[in-house]
Design a protein around this motif. Sequence first.
Motif, PDB file in Angstrom:
ATOM      1  N   CYS A  31      13.168  16.211   0.222  1.00 18.15           N
ATOM      2  CA  CYS A  31      12.505  17.523   0.161  1.00 18.15           C
ATOM      3  C   CYS A  31      13.493  18.566   0.702  1.00 18.15           C
ATOM      4  CB  CYS A  31      11.239  17.478   1.013  1.00 18.15           C
ATOM      5  SG  CYS A  31      10.456  19.077   1.236  1.00 18.15           S
ATOM      6  N   CYS A  34      11.986  20.019   4.193  1.00 20.29           N
ATOM      7  CA  CYS A  34      11.874  19.268   5.449  1.00 20.29           C
ATOM      8  C   CYS A  34      12.814  18.067   5.537  1.00 20.29           C
ATOM      9  CB  CYS A  34      10.433  18.801   5.671  1.00 20.29           C
ATOM     10  SG  CYS A  34       9.951  17.443   4.584  1.00 20.29           S
ATOM     11  N   CYS A  56       7.769  18.609  -0.786  1.00 19.70           N
ATOM     12  CA  CYS A  56       6.828  17.501  -0.592  1.00 19.70           C
ATOM     13  C   CYS A  56       5.410  18.046  -0.393  1.00 19.70           C
ATOM     14  CB  CYS A  56       7.280  16.600   0.554  1.00 19.70           C
ATOM     15  SG  CYS A  56       7.072  17.321   2.183  1.00 19.70           S
ATOM     16  N   CYS A  59       4.852  19.798   2.931  1.00 19.04           N
ATOM     17  CA  CYS A  59       5.435  21.140   2.976  1.00 19.04           C
ATOM     18  C   CYS A  59       4.603  22.118   2.143  1.00 19.04           C
ATOM     19  CB  CYS A  59       6.880  21.122   2.475  1.00 19.04           C
ATOM     20  SG  CYS A  59       8.048  20.515   3.706  1.00 19.04           S
TER      21      CYS A  59
HETATM   22 ZN   LIG Z   1       8.863  18.577   2.854  1.00 13.91          ZN
END
Ligand SMILES: [Zn+2]
Length: 234
Positions: A31, A34, A56, A59
């Motif tokens: 991702c 993150c 993701c 997120c």
């Molecule tokens: Zn993420």
Amino acid sequence: MKINTYRTILEQMWQKDKKCFAPDAEFPPLCLRCGKPLNRRLVVNALSRYADVHICEDCGMDEALRDACGQVLPMWEWYALSCGRDMNLHSDGPALTTICGFSHIYDGPQKPFPLNHLEHPASELVYSRSDYDGWRWWTTWHHGSEEPTEPELSEEIDQFTEALLQLPEFKTLDTMNRFCRANAQPTSDRTEFNLYAATEHFYIWLRMITRARDYNLYCHFYLKEPADDVGQME
Ligand SMILES: [Zn+2]
């Protein structure tokens, strides 16, 4: 000239990453926001509200919650940008960043501009001041001296300014405001933000002011010293 922002850099990274999905990915990429692996099914991941990239599920949820309370995660804190992945992807044009690589010019010699008693760094050739009237941008230019500007330099300034105002982020004052909250350096005034860039011959400081019926954008162009160019090539 093409100007890059954190958004365009992330979108370039995503263009590479999304090739892993066909439509599922055996080894899903991380991702960009993150750093955790994306779901191997592309459709399970979320579309970011700040760039045309998939992030993701967690997120996606976090963005929505933060958006609701105005606590946007600055884009330079996204995993892919803070860990410095592929930062040379944007080498095809200047990038707007929150890092000022030329702060030394503010400590050096100063000069007043004609018709303006404020002191400016001696290397400041010109600045523009723009306001958005609800329909379009209006720009005036303020020159640091009476000397005509070399055509090559004028062209570089014009190309930068044109490319900047063509970014979707500068379409209206609202889009600029939203852009500032996720992409620009905050100041002690919550309606004013900074960004920095460099072109072949210039260091550029942008001051963005998100208040309506005020001047909204200042672009300061400082001529690089020959020695500064050497530093840039390292
Ligand atoms: Zn993420």
